[in-house]
Design a protein around this motif. Structure first.
Motif, short mmCIF file in Angstrom:
data_model
loop_
_atom_site.label_atom_id
_atom_site.label_comp_id
_atom_site.label_asym_id
_atom_site.label_seq_id
_atom_site.Cartn_x
_atom_site.Cartn_y
_atom_site.Cartn_z
N SER A 60 -5.88 2.29 3.43
CA SER A 60 -5.44 2.28 2.03
C SER A 60 -6.43 2.96 1.10
O SER A 60 -6.08 3.30 -0.04
N ARG B 224 -6.87 -1.94 5.54
CA ARG B 224 -7.65 -1.74 4.31
C ARG B 224 -8.31 -0.36 4.32
O ARG B 224 -8.33 0.34 3.31
N ASN C 112 0.83 -1.21 0.00
CA ASN C 112 0.00 0.00 0.00
C ASN C 112 0.86 1.26 0.00
O ASN C 112 0.58 2.23 -0.72
#
Length: 800
Positions: A633, A630, A83
């Protein structure tokens, strides 16, 4: 047969009742003394062997758990590195596109480019600086103040690399000391080309090693464990614990690059470090799309410390129990030797038999065909508490335990046919309790009766019962550990907390059968726990949720166990439910993620229970960590809106959904007017405050199904599923008015009015693809700027 009858046979001649007993010789067999010694030796060896096997299995399970934990952590760190580099690559591409070949870079363009670079650096905490260098290594535009005197970077390895390679792909350099800041950084660069393809310089992003250091410090790998970020050529970029001397060292000759990586992109092994010579369990993973390797390693001494302590304790207990069994076995063997000698003497003669019977420690009986004793040796008083005279008047069948009597009758019938046999039964003592007697029987055809030699084996049976109970307990524990292992394999594979809760609800009732309980999860930032799973007969009585302050376990940060004796405080959330119960906090990596509630008393020293709680805790924290990574990101750090990467994915999905459902779709392209002038007047910190406020207003103005993103710099994009052009214009006007009427104040300074220019593009009138729709929105935005700003413009594509 009467209650006192033990066997059936021909009628007894009363005249023979006082006849001397005639004995048949016993068949040759190994003495009972040696058989007892062999049995005890095998029992002791089996006990020690079983404990050794159990401890070895525990060691293998512990190593498997270590590899699973380090592999999960390596996967999470690999995703974080991916990422970070994807963000850095996107920033470098954007800066390179804005710069072009540099031919049109006048002072105004330079200032705009510098402002964009400063904005990108502020938006992404991992970036320390952005630089554009010409073909001679001199900085052209940077995101940091120009140093005096200016540095030249043509001596850097990355500069030589791009000067000699025509590719414009991303290049990850070594860890170096920054000339500008003096801090350790990792350089990430792209080549710049002139229109003819010749070398035109380098665009560079410097990533601070402090970013990775702070991130890696959040993971506990022990005092001698390490987390290492290695470049594809074996050079160390970052290592926890951080030591400057290790940066740039080569690991090509180490076991990971020499032996493990050639076999596959992931793996684990027990190796000796080529850096510090410490033996560790490690897991490694190649970073997807980038020439990097993540290595997570735990010291073998630290990782197996708890197992070693448990092994010493378990083996010590097994050896002590074996010595105790050996002591009992020797006592049994001595009695067996006495019995063997007694049986040999019986076969010699009637006189020898009488002498032995009168002095033997075993009980010697003569039984008639009806099972009634006609003779009892003096040891009857020691074994059964009866004197021989009164004993022979009692019905022997009435002394045998009712559960054992049918089996004894069947054995005696068989002995009457075969000549000999044995039986182990419970016989009532004169004081009322039962003792175990092991009896050898021989049928004397001439007398039509039996000779019986019985010995007290109560202690041996007690030992055998304890061994059987221990074996059952070991079997149950092996099954429980197997279930915990199966659960530990499945929890890290759960995609979300719903699957995680279903897995816990499936396995915990199997691991703790008959125990009701529930699984509670912390609600982030609210100090509240919600019940996600419950099982058992009283599941319906358990609260659906409660505050953390209502639980003593969460207040104290350790398990809270309440028995039935009323000696412990009861949690408020427990209410009137049955007792005992236990509240066990789910804690890993110094984070309390939830609570395991069980309606049973829990032993704090129970290793299986601790293993169950640790397994759920670690898997739950790892799941939350994956979800947090997540979320990071796809979110812009400054405004909290979705970032451009998420926008590019979401608009494709929404266009496909709109085409499938035959529904409209509109896009708003938004730009803050005169933002550069605002930055110059009030500073970049005030500019960031304005952007964050605009992001908050965007989130408040639109529906939950709308997708608000920060496109870059002071530009925003909103995707409006189901909105036609008229609806999109109306909502754009509402946003424009809300921002224009908002009072922007930073550090007690009135910034003044901030306005927005907004372009509207609608599917399919302004385009049927993502690129076409965004381009139409950009054109409409530009038209709004040209028309005087602070307005909404639509349908530019059709007008053009």
């Amino acid at each position: 047969m009467s209650a006192g009858t033990l066997g059936a046979g021909p009628p007894v001649d009363p005249s023979r009742s006082d006849r001397a007993m005639a004995l048949l010789p016993f068949r040759t067999r190994a003495p009972l003394y040696w058989r007892s010694l062999v049995f005890v030796a095998l029992a002791c060896l089996s006990l020690v062997g079983l404990e050794g096997f159990r401890q070895w299995t525990a060691r293998e399970n512990r190593i498997e758990a270590i590899y699973r934990e380090t592999a999960n952590l390596a996967g999470s760190l690999s995703q974080q590195a991916t990422n970070s580099l994807q963000i850095t690559d996107a920033v470098l591409r954007d800066i390179a596109d804005r710069y072009g070949d540099g031919s049109a870079l006048d002072d105004d363009a330079r200032q705009r480019l510098r402002a964009a670079m400063v904005g990108r650096t502020a938006s992404f905490p991992l970036l320390q600086g952005l630089f554009i260098m010409d073909e001679h290594g001199d900085p052209v535009v940077t995101s940091v103040p120009d140093p005096q005197p200016r540095f030249n970077y043509s001596d850097r390895a990355y500069f030589d690399y791009h000067r000699g390679h025509a590719e414009i792909s991303l290049h990850i350099g070594e860890a170096v000391l920054s000339k500008t800041s003096g801090n350790w950084i990792i350089t990430v660069t792209r080549r710049l080309n002139k229109p003819d393809g010749s070398f035109n310089g380098v665009v560079l992003a410097s990533i601070s090693l402090d970013f990775f250091k702070r991130f890696y410090d959040g993971f506990d790998v022990g005092e001698r464990g390490v987390i290492t970020l290695v470049r594809g050529d074996g050079r160390i970029l970052m290592r926890k614990p951080f030591e400057e001397a290790t940066l740039g060292k080569s690991m090509l000759n180490g076991p990971v690059f020499r032996d493990l990586l050639p076999r596959g992109p992931t793996g684990n092994a027990e190796t000796v470090s080529s850096i510090d010579g410490i033996r560790r369990f490690l897991s490694f993973r190649r970073v997807e799309d980038f020439p990097l390797v993540i290595i997570v390693a735990l010291s073998t001494d630290e990782a197996l410390a708890s197992w070693r302590a448990a092994t010493w304790q378990g083996m010590g207990t097994a050896i002590a129990l074996s010595l105790f069994l050996a002591y009992l076995g020797l006592a049994m063997a001595r009695q067996a030797r006495q019995r063997d000698r007694a049986e040999q003497a019986v076969t010699a003669s009637e006189a020898s038999y009488r002498l032995l019977a009168e002095n033997a420690s075993d009980l010697v009986l003569k039984l008639d065909a009806d099972g009634q004793p006609t003779y009892a040796s003096p040891s009857c008083a020691d074994i059964l508490g009866y004197e021989p005279g009164p004993f022979v008047t009692l019905p022997y069948g009435g002394l045998v335990h009712p559960d054992d009597l049918p089996r004894l009758l069947a054995i005696m019938k068989a002995v009457a046919k075969n000549g000999h046999g044995s039986a182990t039964t419970r016989v009532r003592h004169r004081k009322g309790h039962y003792i175990w007697l092991e009896t050898s029987l021989r049928y004397i055809p001439a007398e039509r009766g039996f000779i019986a030699a019985a010995r007290d084996v109560s202690e041996r049976r007690a030992v055998e019962d304890r061994l059987a109970a221990t074996s059952r307990a070991l079997d149950e524990r092996r099954h429980r550990i197997d279930l915990i292992g199966r659960m530990a394999q499945r929890l890290p594979c759960c995609r979300d907390i719903r699957e995680f809760s279903v897995t816990v609800e499936c396995f915990v009732p199997q691991i703790l059968p008959g125990v009701a309980g529930a699984f509670y999860l912390f609600t982030a930032g609210k100090g509240h726990l919600d019940r996600l799973a419950a099982w058992g007969d009283t599941a319906a009585l358990m609260p659906a949720g409660f505050e953390a302050e209502d639980c003593w376990a969460l207040r104290r940060g350790q398990g809270h166990i309440v028995g039935t004796d009323g000696a412990e405080l009861v949690c408020s959330h427990h209410g009137s439910q049955p007792r005992p119960y236990a509240c066990l906090p789910l804690v890993a990596q110094e984070k309390t993620a939830g609570l395991l509630y069980l309606q049973t008393a829990v032993d704090p020293a129970d290793r299986d229970m601790n293993m169950l709680v640790e397994t759920i805790s670690l898997a739950l924290v790892n799941l939350q960590l994956r979800e947090d990574l997540r979320e990071q990101s796809i979110r812009d750090a400054l405004t909290g809106l979705f970032n451009r990467r998420y926008l590019e994915e979401a608009i494709e999905l929404e266009i496909a959904r709109a085409g499938r459902d035959n529904t409209p779709l509109s896009v708003l392209m938004i730009d803050a007017d005169h933002f550069k002038r605002l930055n110059d007047s009030f500073g970049h910190e005030a500019g960031d405050h304005v952007l964050a406020e605009i992001g908050r207003l965007l989130a408040a103005q639109f529906r939950a199904g709308d997708i608000a993103c920060r496109y870059g710099g002071e530009e925003f994009t909103v995707i409006l599923p189901g909105a036609g052009q008229a609806d999109a214009r109306r909502r754009a006007e509402q946003l424009r008015a809300a921002v224009a009427g908002h009072a922007f104040v930073h550090q007690d300074r009135d910034i003044g009015q901030v306005t927005l220019s907004i372009g509207v593009a609608t599917l399919p009138e302004d385009g049927d693809t993502a690129d076409a729709l965004l381009t139409s929105g950009d054109k409409a935005l530009y038209a709004a700027k040209q028309a005087g700003r602070n307005r909404v413009v639509a349908r530019v594509a059709a007008a053009a």
